[in-house]
Write a protein that holds these residues in place. Structure first.
Motif, PDB file in Angstrom:
ATOM      1  N   SER A 157       0.729  -1.247  -0.065  1.00 27.94           N
ATOM      2  CA  SER A 157      -0.091   0.038   0.016  1.00 27.94           C
ATOM      3  C   SER A 157       0.988   1.238  -0.045  1.00 27.94           C
ATOM      4  N   ASP A 158       0.327   2.404  -0.624  1.00 24.10           N
ATOM      5  CA  ASP A 158       1.132   3.643  -0.559  1.00 24.10           C
ATOM      6  C   ASP A 158       0.571   4.418   0.306  1.00 24.10           C
ATOM      7  N   ASP A 159      -0.480   4.091   1.053  1.00 23.46           N
ATOM      8  CA  ASP A 159      -0.982   4.795   2.230  1.00 23.46           C
ATOM      9  C   ASP A 159      -0.121   4.756   3.504  1.00 23.46           C
ATOM     10  N   GLU A 160       0.381   5.882   3.934  1.00 26.30           N
ATOM     11  CA  GLU A 160       1.308   5.972   5.062  1.00 26.30           C
ATOM     12  C   GLU A 160       0.587   4.994   6.128  1.00 26.30           C
ATOM     13  N   SER A 161      -0.821   4.997   6.413  1.00 27.37           N
ATOM     14  CA  SER A 161      -1.201   4.270   7.399  1.00 27.37           C
ATOM     15  C   SER A 161      -0.835   2.710   7.437  1.00 27.37           C
ATOM     16  N   SER A 162      -0.806   2.332   6.456  1.00 27.03           N
ATOM     17  CA  SER A 162      -0.856   0.769   6.211  1.00 27.03           C
ATOM     18  C   SER A 162       0.118   0.430   5.410  1.00 27.03           C
ATOM     19  N   SER A 163       1.257   1.200   5.151  1.00 27.86           N
ATOM     20  CA  SER A 163       2.229   0.810   4.330  1.00 27.86           C
ATOM     21  C   SER A 163       3.584  -0.016   5.050  1.00 27.86           C
ATOM     22  N   SER A 164       3.460   0.305   6.356  1.00 24.88           N
ATOM     23  CA  SER A 164       4.514  -0.353   7.141  1.00 24.88           C
ATOM     24  C   SER A 164       3.939  -1.573   7.859  1.00 24.88           C
ATOM     25  N   ILE A 165       4.803  -2.175   8.641  1.00 27.73           N
ATOM     26  CA  ILE A 165       4.581  -3.312   9.402  1.00 27.73           C
ATOM     27  C   ILE A 165       5.624  -3.555  10.308  1.00 27.73           C
ATOM     28  N   THR A 166       4.973  -4.130  11.586  1.00 33.94           N
ATOM     29  CA  THR A 166       6.107  -4.196  12.629  1.00 33.94           C
ATOM     30  C   THR A 166       6.937  -5.422  12.417  1.00 33.94           C
ATOM     31  N   VAL A 167       8.209  -5.451  12.868  1.00 34.19           N
ATOM     32  CA  VAL A 167       8.840  -6.585  12.564  1.00 34.19           C
ATOM     33  C   VAL A 167       8.324  -7.805  13.214  1.00 34.19           C
ATOM     34  N   ALA A 168       7.690  -7.838  14.356  1.00 34.92           N
ATOM     35  CA  ALA A 168       6.914  -9.137  14.806  1.00 34.92           C
ATOM     36  C   ALA A 168       5.634  -9.408  13.869  1.00 34.92           C
ATOM     37  N   GLU A 169       5.095  -8.671  13.258  1.00 36.58           N
ATOM     38  CA  GLU A 169       4.014  -8.931  12.296  1.00 36.58           C
ATOM     39  C   GLU A 169       4.655  -9.362  10.975  1.00 36.58           C
ATOM     40  N   LEU A 170       5.741  -8.840  10.700  1.00 35.08           N
ATOM     41  CA  LEU A 170       6.237  -9.361   9.529  1.00 35.08           C
ATOM     42  C   LEU A 170       6.994 -10.801   9.654  1.00 35.08           C
ATOM     43  N   ALA A 171       7.699 -11.281  10.964  1.00 36.39           N
ATOM     44  CA  ALA A 171       8.052 -12.544  11.388  1.00 36.39           C
ATOM     45  C   ALA A 171       6.741 -13.442  11.272  1.00 36.39           C
ATOM     46  N   ALA A 172       5.599 -13.071  11.642  1.00 39.23           N
ATOM     47  CA  ALA A 172       4.382 -13.975  11.637  1.00 39.23           C
ATOM     48  C   ALA A 172       4.193 -14.426  10.511  1.00 39.23           C
ATOM     49  N   ARG A 173       4.494 -13.712   9.382  1.00 38.08           N
ATOM     50  CA  ARG A 173       3.911 -13.870   7.985  1.00 38.08           C
ATOM     51  C   ARG A 173       5.010 -14.804   7.451  1.00 38.08           C
ATOM     52  N   MET A 174       6.271 -14.992   8.064  1.00 39.40           N
ATOM     53  CA  MET A 174       7.237 -15.816   7.498  1.00 39.40           C
ATOM     54  C   MET A 174       7.340 -17.259   8.236  1.00 39.40           C
ATOM     55  N   PRO A 175       7.125 -18.352   7.666  1.00 35.01           N
ATOM     56  CA  PRO A 175       7.322 -19.543   8.314  1.00 35.01           C
ATOM     57  C   PRO A 175       8.987 -19.747   8.482  1.00 35.01           C
TER      58      PRO A 175
END
Length: 380
Positions: A47-65
């Motif tokens: 997303s190019d929307d600043e409110s939804s374009s970033s993610i926490t490292v914890a959230e990113l890790a949860a997406r990664m097996p």
């Protein structure tokens, strides 16, 4: 008391700054390779929307097996510091234009993987390789003994023998080659018009694509030169290359150009298989630079023996050529292919090898936008 003399010791900070740039470049390539392998860039929000374009490292890790959050954070911190990832607030990461280039299927992502596998891994074995050369700083003279073989555990195989033994590596190698194939189109660079009248004199082979694998180069030539009958053309390559090159395109030549023959054989064999003898054109695209001089001379000698006795056969060597005004990137590519026994050459260097095999250079045609060119040989 005399004035204190200036220290002769080198400035440590200056020395670290000089070498440190190389250090951080290596770290960057390593992390990029790991993130590409694990698909980390693919999991970041688009997303190019600043409110939804970033993610926490914890959230990113949860997406990664199979991903450790702490390790992911340490590596992401480096990419943020390098400007490859953005961090709009502490603990959050986001795409940048640079990071999007490393998503799956993007050319820069494939290039990083290619450099890691075929440059960095072999470079780590240089010391061992030079020791086996008798302690000499010397490039491979035998294609079957090279740094890539040491790096992959196949010390007595040439490049294509290594790829046969490493299917995953072969798939990556062929994908990289196919991804850049359009750069080497002969359309507008080389004129095949001289063949028109000669094609009507007999029914012998017209064009043989030597080492052509899936036949992509031959298909390009035929699509731009409709007067050449596909049934009088052939791809000459090793059987495993003709059966499939790891990307599911091993039969492309017959599928896209019906009638093209797929001939199993080696360009080093003397004589070449009967179906490819007596061709008007022997075409070698991005093949000879994978081998040392002795092997190139051997291949050209085998082709010379297969040429028409009336002197009408021509050999087209399509490669990136070295020039006197060598760019840093151009010379780096020469070191890259050295890792598996290869060598980038100038037109004059190809001319010297051609002379050993019974050819002479008839023309050199270059694409002005790139370093690639066509060295046309005729028999003597």
């Amino acid at each position: 008391m005399t004035d204190q003399q200036p220290s002769s010791r080198p400035n440590l900070r200056q020395a670290l700054e000089l070498a440190g740039s190389h250090f951080v470049n290596l770290v960057e390539i390593g992390i990029l390779k790991a993130f590409i392998d694990f698909g980390v860039f693919d999991k970041l929000p688009e997303s190019d929307d600043e409110s939804s374009s970033s993610i926490t490292v914890a959230e990113l890790a949860a997406r990664m097996p199979n991903c450790d959050e702490a390790t992911l954070e340490r590596m992401a911190n480096f990419l943020v510091a390098a400007g490859i990832l953005a961090s709009p607030s502490p603990g959050r990461v986001a795409h940048t234009p640079s990071s999007r280039a490393y998503c799956t299927g993007q050319v820069p992502a494939g290039f990083i993987v290619h450099v890691y596998n075929f440059l960095l891994r072999p470079v780590a074995c240089w010391s061992t390789f030079f020791e086996r050369q008798g302690g000499r700083l010397a490039a491979p003279v035998d294609s079957h003994h090279n740094p890539l073989g040491l790096a992959t555990g196949h010390p007595a195989r040439d490049l294509y023998g290594i790829l046969d033994a490493e299917p995953k590596l072969a798939k990556l190698f062929n994908a990289a080659m196919q991804g850049s194939a359009k750069i080497y189109s002969l359309d507008g660079v080389y004129d095949f018009g001289w063949m028109r009248d000669l094609l009507g004199l007999d029914d012998g082979p017209a064009i043989v694509d030597v080492g052509g694998s899936s036949g992509g180069a031959l298909i390009d030539i035929l699509s731009a030169n409709a007067f050449v009958p596909p049934a009088r053309c052939a791809v000459l390559d090793l059987p495993q290359a003709l059966e499939g090159d790891g990307t599911g395109t091993g039969t492309a030549a017959t599928a896209e150009a019906p009638g093209v023959q797929l001939v199993s054989g080696s360009m080093f064999a003397l004589p070449l298989p009967a179906p490819v003898r007596g061709a008007l054109v022997y075409h070698l695209r991005r093949v000879l630079n994978d081998f040392p001089d002795g092997a190139v001379a051997q291949a050209l000698t085998a082709i010379r023996a297969a040429c028409r006795p009336d002197g009408t056969s021509r050999v087209l060597i399509v490669e990136e050529l070295l020039h006197s005004n060598r760019s840093k990137f151009s010379v780096a590519q020469d070191i890259f292919v050295m890792n598996f026994g290869g060598k980038r050459r100038s037109a004059n260097m190809f001319g010297a090898l051609a002379d050993r095999a019974g050819f002479r250079v008839n023309a050199v045609l270059e694409d002005k936008a790139t370093d690639f060119g066509v060295v046309e040989l005729v028999t003597v």
